[in-house]
Structure formats: structure tokens, C-alpha cells
Write a protein that holds these residues in place. Structure first.
Motif, PDB file in Angstrom:
ATOM      1  N   PRO A  13       0.838  -1.208   0.000  1.00 11.39           N
ATOM      2  CA  PRO A  13       0.000   0.000   0.000  1.00 11.39           C
ATOM      3  C   PRO A  13       0.871   1.257   0.000  1.00 11.39           C
ATOM      4  O   PRO A  13       1.924   1.311   0.626  1.00 11.39           O
ATOM      5  CB  PRO A  13      -0.796  -0.129   1.302  1.00 11.39           C
ATOM      6  CG  PRO A  13      -0.767  -1.580   1.634  1.00 11.39           C
ATOM      7  CD  PRO A  13       0.558  -2.077   1.150  1.00 11.39           C
ATOM      8  N   ASP A  14       0.427   2.278  -0.721  1.00 12.04           N
ATOM      9  CA  ASP A  14       1.150   3.541  -0.775  1.00 12.04           C
ATOM     10  C   ASP A  14       1.004   4.259   0.568  1.00 12.04           C
ATOM     11  O   ASP A  14       0.113   3.955   1.362  1.00 12.04           O
ATOM     12  CB  ASP A  14       0.596   4.412  -1.914  1.00 12.04           C
ATOM     13  CG  ASP A  14       1.580   5.474  -2.376  1.00 12.04           C
ATOM     14  OD1 ASP A  14       2.695   5.545  -1.823  1.00 12.04           O
ATOM     15  OD2 ASP A  14       1.236   6.228  -3.316  1.00 12.04           O
ATOM     16  N   ARG A  15       1.915   5.181   0.823  1.00 13.22           N
ATOM     17  CA  ARG A  15       1.839   5.977   2.038  1.00 13.22           C
ATOM     18  C   ARG A  15       2.333   7.379   1.727  1.00 13.22           C
ATOM     19  O   ARG A  15       3.125   7.585   0.789  1.00 13.22           O
ATOM     20  CB  ARG A  15       2.644   5.364   3.174  1.00 13.22           C
ATOM     21  CG  ARG A  15       4.038   4.947   2.835  1.00 13.22           C
ATOM     22  CD  ARG A  15       4.698   4.222   3.996  1.00 13.22           C
ATOM     23  NE  ARG A  15       4.911   5.100   5.135  1.00 13.22           N
ATOM     24  CZ  ARG A  15       5.210   4.673   6.357  1.00 13.22           C
ATOM     25  NH1 ARG A  15       5.307   3.373   6.610  1.00 13.22           N
ATOM     26  NH2 ARG A  15       5.392   5.525   7.356  1.00 13.22           N
ATOM     27  N   ALA A  16       1.904   8.359   2.500  1.00 16.00           N
ATOM     28  CA  ALA A  16       2.207   9.754   2.206  1.00 16.00           C
ATOM     29  C   ALA A  16       3.691  10.062   2.267  1.00 16.00           C
ATOM     30  O   ALA A  16       4.164  10.993   1.611  1.00 16.00           O
ATOM     31  CB  ALA A  16       1.440  10.660   3.172  1.00 16.00           C
ATOM     32  N   ASP A  17       4.429   9.285   3.050  1.00 18.65           N
ATOM     33  CA  ASP A  17       5.871   9.528   3.197  1.00 18.65           C
ATOM     34  C   ASP A  17       6.689   8.389   2.599  1.00 18.65           C
ATOM     35  O   ASP A  17       7.738   8.022   3.111  1.00 18.65           O
ATOM     36  CB  ASP A  17       6.232   9.727   4.667  1.00 18.65           C
ATOM     37  CG  ASP A  17       5.864   8.522   5.525  1.00 18.65           C
ATOM     38  OD1 ASP A  17       5.204   7.590   5.016  1.00 18.65           O
ATOM     39  OD2 ASP A  17       6.254   8.506   6.720  1.00 18.65           O
ATOM     40  N   ALA A  18       6.221   7.854   1.480  1.00 19.09           N
ATOM     41  CA  ALA A  18       6.930   6.738   0.848  1.00 19.09           C
ATOM     42  C   ALA A  18       8.343   7.133   0.441  1.00 19.09           C
ATOM     43  O   ALA A  18       9.268   6.314   0.487  1.00 19.09           O
ATOM     44  CB  ALA A  18       6.157   6.244  -0.369  1.00 19.09           C
ATOM     45  N   VAL A  19       8.511   8.377   0.019  1.00 19.62           N
ATOM     46  CA  VAL A  19       9.826   8.901  -0.340  1.00 19.62           C
ATOM     47  C   VAL A  19      10.006  10.225   0.384  1.00 19.62           C
ATOM     48  O   VAL A  19       9.202  11.150   0.218  1.00 19.62           O
ATOM     49  CB  VAL A  19       9.964   9.109  -1.865  1.00 19.62           C
ATOM     50  CG1 VAL A  19      11.301   9.775  -2.206  1.00 19.62           C
ATOM     51  CG2 VAL A  19       9.845   7.767  -2.594  1.00 19.62           C
ATOM     52  N   ALA A  20      11.049  10.312   1.195  1.00 12.88           N
ATOM     53  CA  ALA A  20      11.333  11.534   1.944  1.00 12.88           C
ATOM     54  C   ALA A  20      12.777  11.935   1.684  1.00 12.88           C
ATOM     55  O   ALA A  20      13.687  11.115   1.819  1.00 12.88           O
ATOM     56  CB  ALA A  20      11.105  11.316   3.439  1.00 12.88           C
ATOM     57  N   VAL A  21      12.979  13.182   1.291  1.00 11.52           N
ATOM     58  CA  VAL A  21      14.324  13.691   1.017  1.00 11.52           C
ATOM     59  C   VAL A  21      14.486  15.027   1.727  1.00 11.52           C
ATOM     60  O   VAL A  21      13.735  15.975   1.471  1.00 11.52           O
ATOM     61  CB  VAL A  21      14.578  13.866  -0.495  1.00 11.52           C
ATOM     62  CG1 VAL A  21      16.023  14.305  -0.738  1.00 11.52           C
ATOM     63  CG2 VAL A  21      14.288  12.574  -1.250  1.00 11.52           C
ATOM     64  N   ALA A  22      15.452  15.074   2.627  1.00  7.27           N
ATOM     65  CA  ALA A  22      15.770  16.315   3.353  1.00  7.27           C
ATOM     66  C   ALA A  22      14.525  16.937   3.973  1.00  7.27           C
ATOM     67  O   ALA A  22      14.339  18.162   3.953  1.00  7.27           O
ATOM     68  CB  ALA A  22      16.471  17.296   2.429  1.00  7.27           C
ATOM     69  N   GLY A  23      13.662  16.094   4.513  1.00  3.71           N
ATOM     70  CA  GLY A  23      12.490  16.583   5.230  1.00  3.71           C
ATOM     71  C   GLY A  23      11.252  16.786   4.379  1.00  3.71           C
ATOM     72  O   GLY A  23      10.183  17.092   4.908  1.00  3.71           O
ATOM     73  N   GLU A  24      11.346  16.632   3.063  1.00  5.80           N
ATOM     74  CA  GLU A  24      10.190  16.783   2.175  1.00  5.80           C
ATOM     75  C   GLU A  24       9.709  15.398   1.753  1.00  5.80           C
ATOM     76  O   GLU A  24      10.476  14.621   1.199  1.00  5.80           O
ATOM     77  CB  GLU A  24      10.572  17.614   0.950  1.00  5.80           C
ATOM     78  CG  GLU A  24       9.396  17.974   0.065  1.00  5.80           C
ATOM     79  CD  GLU A  24       9.787  18.881  -1.091  1.00  5.80           C
ATOM     80  OE1 GLU A  24       8.884  19.262  -1.864  1.00  5.80           O
ATOM     81  OE2 GLU A  24      10.985  19.194  -1.228  1.00  5.80           O
ATOM     82  N   SER A  25       8.427  15.093   2.014  1.00  7.91           N
ATOM     83  CA  SER A  25       7.900  13.759   1.768  1.00  7.91           C
ATOM     84  C   SER A  25       6.851  13.777   0.666  1.00  7.91           C
ATOM     85  O   SER A  25       6.182  14.784   0.427  1.00  7.91           O
ATOM     86  CB  SER A  25       7.268  13.189   3.047  1.00  7.91           C
ATOM     87  OG  SER A  25       8.220  13.100   4.081  1.00  7.91           O
TER      88      SER A  25
END
Length: 468
Positions: A13-25
């Protein structure tokens, strides 16, 4: 081969913070939507360059190129004008994708396309052929100007799948790292690896012990400099005890750092070996032994061999040193517009000459001894060509001669030291001069002014004497 990366990789399942870079998700769905919107603007380009900052924008720009089937040329954000002018011109990039943020270049003649991470599109593109070029990554310029390494989609997929098998990498993992996004370790393994396996990605921005400790990952990537700093921070190291795997690469991990990490975290690090031209070819395994000072066994689909100076096979006795040569599905497709250099890098029967010397034991375990030459410096996880730094120094009007070597350093692995024959200039001034021309990480830590450089009868600088 399946698509290189897809929004639904791993079927989790997808999630809102699947990819987070330097605090931006961002969720995977939104990440691919932003990439599709940018792909619509760059489709049909012969190649696109990316100012590859540690940002979500860089991930979107990279994914946009892969989506549209346009070769991506990551450019170090701290590169000097000489270096980036060469890369942009040599690569044939038609556009520069700009993620924004500090340090934007104001001397670029290419059309600049801003990366909008909030844009969305539902466009779809056919999956390019496996032999099509995904990346043009530039070498360190050890023996001249950096060369563009052509990496195909098929090579990337083969390598990531072999690593997923070796490291038991699954969608349940949370990958944490803070590595630069313009070379294989940080971009291919550290971004595409997570996207292909379906693992969640947390890029810490900067790879500090504190950031690693707070990330709560199961799988961590780092270079020896990162792990050395973690090992010096017992509290941060203890916070990694709940991880599943600590992976070290890009340079040899000092044995004392290996031992201290194991003692503080309860995890003996996994070490691996590779090059831009080969991707990762040798590694220890998640379910196997880890030996300090060794990089393990060839990955599935990769073959290795040792050759002596005369080309003859070297015995696998764990003692005899030979040049490590490799072949397999992970190899590059050649150097961009350099058939001469490509031919020189390959043996007559198709094996890639790594230029690294190694030993292999009777059990197949590999130990990397060093470079066959003395001109590749590995400092802080970066591979720096001595010749490129020497060229930058010689561009200064006051410099008559210059020789650059790598000297062992407890934190960086090696530090860059320059020996210079010059008049009317100081060492710090010359170091600053290099930093204005090349990437900041290529700046000499020490510049020693000398009366002359030691040379042999043929006029070649004796770098072993300088290093001593």
C-alpha cells in the motif's frame, strides 16, 4: 525484464511519506505524477542534465528522464565552471533540470527547466528497451577530462535485482542514507533501489550520525567517512541496533571502524565493491559471513577473474595479487563518443579491466588491495582523479609544477595533498583556486610548496616518494 521502476513496486500500500528527502515527503503516486508532468516537458530530448542536489526535486527530475526514456546526466551541484562546462557540452544535454534551492548556477547557456515537485500528470510512456541508455555518469577524470559512462536500463535492473537478492531487500525495508545524488551509490542504489524494490526511502539530506539515529531505518547505506563518524558517536550508533543491515561502500572500510560499528550496533557491516562502469559486482550477503577488509563474493550474474601483468591467470590463494576483471549483465555500454577508451578498458575476450588489484581466496572471497595506478584518490566516499586536480593547479599563473596524491586519513579514508612548485602564492590560496574550478570535494586539504618534484630518469614524478 519488467519496467525499471513502477508506482506499485512490491505491491505494498502507498503511504504519504513513501519517499522523503531532506524533510520533504511524497507518496509514490504523487512522485510518479510529478515525474510524468516533467516528462511531458522533456520527452524527445537527446539527453537532460540535472543539477543533482540532495532534494526531492532531483528524484523527480531523474524519474522524469527515466519515464520519458531520455538519458539523465547528473551533475554535482558543487562542480566548478570548468567541470560542469565539460560535462554539459560532452554529454549533449539539451536541457538543464533545476530542482531549485541554494547554489543555482548563473552561467548556464542551456535552457533551464525548473522542477515543480507539486505538479501532477497522468501521462504514460512505453517502457524503453533494456539496452537504451538510462544514465550518463561521468568518471573522476583520473587520466584527463572525465568520460561519460553509458549505463543501460537493463544493467541497472540486473544489478538492483542481484543486490535485492544478496541483501534480502524487500518492500518491508526502510532505506536510510544521506549520500550525494549524482553517482551510483546515492542515486542508483539509494534511490532507484528503493523505488524498484518498493522499500520506503528516507534521505537525510546530510549523512550525520544524528540524522541516521533519528531515521528509524531497517537498511542503511554509508561510505566509510559516514560510518567512521557514527562509530565515534556511541549514542547514535546504539540507535542503529534495531536496523537489519548496515552497508558500506565506495571505498574500503577501515578494519577499526568495522570492529567498532559491530561492537556498538550489534551489526557487522556488509561491504560491497563496484565502479561506475560495472555498477556493484561483489558483496557480502545478508545471510552470510562478513569479514573485515573483504568485499565478499560476486553477485548473481557477475563473473570475476584476476590477471597478472602479463595477462596470465592469478591463483586464488588469498595472497597473490592481480588486476580484478569483471563481466556480466551489469557492465556499462561504453564511454560516450570514446570508442578508443572503451576498447582500451576491455580485454580481447570482453572482460572489463577495473584497474583495481585484489586477492581472491580458495573460497572465492575477494579483498581489494588498491589501484593498479596511484592516481585515484578516495576521499570521504568520493573518487577524485589526481590528474584533474593537478590540471586545475597548473591553470594558476604562479604554478610551475604540481603533483597530487592521496594520503591515509582517519576520517576521510584519504585526504588530498598537493605538492606544488610555485612563486608568489600560498597553499591556502591555491586550495581556494582549485575549489573555484572543480567540485569543492576535490579541493586539496593540504598544499605543500616545494622547490622541485622527485622524478625518475624518464621525467615521471615519483609519487611514492611524495606519499612517504
Amino acid at each position: 525484464m519488467s519496467a525499471l521502476v513502477t508506482p506499485s513496486a512490491g505491491g505494498v500500500p502507498d503511504r504519504a511519506d513513501a519517499v522523503a528527502v531532506a524533510g520533504e515527503s511524497v507518496s509514490r503516486e504523487d512522485l510518479f505524477g510529478a515525474a510524468a508532468a516533467l516528462a511531458d516537458k522533456i520527452a524527445g530530448s537527446p539527453a537532460v542534465a540535472v543539477r543533482a542536489t540532495a532534494s526531492l526535486g532531483t528524484v523527480v527530475a531523474t524519474l522524469a528522464g527515466l519515464t520519458a526514456g531520455v538519458p539523465v546526466v547528473p551533475v554535482p551541484p558543487d562542480s566548478g565552471p570548468v567541470e560542469r562546462t565539460h560535462i554539459l557540452g560532452d554529454s549533449g544535454a539539451a536541457l538543464l533540470l533545476e530542482p531549485g534551492g541554494p547554489g543555482a548556477w548563473d552561467d548556464i547557456t542551456l535552457p533551464v527547466v525548473p522542477v515543480d515537485t507539486a505538479a501532477r500528470a497522468a501521462s504514460s510512456y512505453p517502457e524503453p528497451a533494456p539496452d537504451s541508455t538510462a544514465f550518463v555518469l561521468y568518471t573522476s577524470g583520473t587520466t584527463g577530462a572525465p568520460k561519460g559512462v553509458l549505463l543501460s536500463r537493463g544493467a541497472l535492473a540486473a544489478d538492483l535485482d542481484a543486490l535485492a537478492d544478496a541483501w534480502a531487500w524487500t518492500p518491508d525495508d526502510v532505506l536510510v542514507h544521506g549520500l550525494p545524488l549524482f553517482h551510483v551509490h546515492g542515486l542508483v542504489l539509494g534511490v532507484l533501489g528503493a523505488l524498484r524494490t518498493g522499500a520506503r526511502l528516507v534521505h537525510t539530506g546530510r549523512p550525520t550520525p544524528e540524522a541516521y539515529a533519528k531515521a528509524g531505518g531497517s537498511l542503511y547505506f554509508g561510505v566509510p567517512t559516514v560510518w567512521s563518524r557514527v562509530a565515534e558517536d556511541p549514542a547514535a550508533a546504539a540507535a542503529l541496533a534495531g536496523a537489519r543491515l548496515l552497508v558500506s561502500g565506495s571505498a574500503p572500510l577501515p578494519v577499526p571502524v568495522f570492529d567498532r560499528l559491530a561492537a556498538l550496533t550489534g551489526h557487522a557491516p556488509v561491504e560491497r565493491y563496484g565502479m561506475t562502469e560495472t555498477l556493484i559486482t561483489v558483496s557480502t550477503r545478508a545471510d552470510g559471513e562478513r569479514r573485515p577488509g573483504f568485499v565478499g563474493l560476486p553477485l548473481d550474474g557477475v563473473e570475476t577473474r584476476l590477471a597478472g601483468e602479463d595477462g596470465a591467470a592469478v591463483p586464488y590463494d588469498g595472497e597473490t595479487v592481480g588486476e580484478l576483471q569483471v563481466r556480466g549483465a551489469t557492465l556499462f555500454a561504453g564511454y560516450l563518443d570514446r570508442p578508443d577508451a572503451t576498447a582500451e578498458a576491455l580485454t580481447s575476450d570482453g572482460w572489463f579491466r577495473t584497474g583495481d588489484v585484489a586477492t581472491v581466496g580458495p573460497d572465492g572471497w575477494h579483498r581489494i588491495v588498491g589501484r593498479a595506478s596511484t592516481d585515484l584518490i578516495k576521499s570521504g566516499g568520493y573518487r577524485v582523479g589526481a590528474g584533474e586536480v593537478e590540471g586545475a593547479l597548473l591553470a594558476h599563473d604562479a604554478v610551475r609544477e604540481a603533483a597530487v596524491v592521496g594520503v591515509p586519513h582517519d576520517d576521510l579514508g584519504q585526504e588530498i595533498v598537493a605538492f606544488v612548485v610555485a612563486d608568489g602564492v600560498t597553499g591556502p590560496e591555491l586550495a581556494d583556486f582549485v575549489a573555484r574550478s572543480l567540485s569543492v570535494h576535490k579541493r586539496p586539504r593540504r598544499v605543500l610548496l616545494v622547490d622541485a618534484l622527485p622524478r625518475n630518469a624518464m621525467g615521471k614524478v615519483q609519487k611514492k616518494q611524495l606519499r612517504a
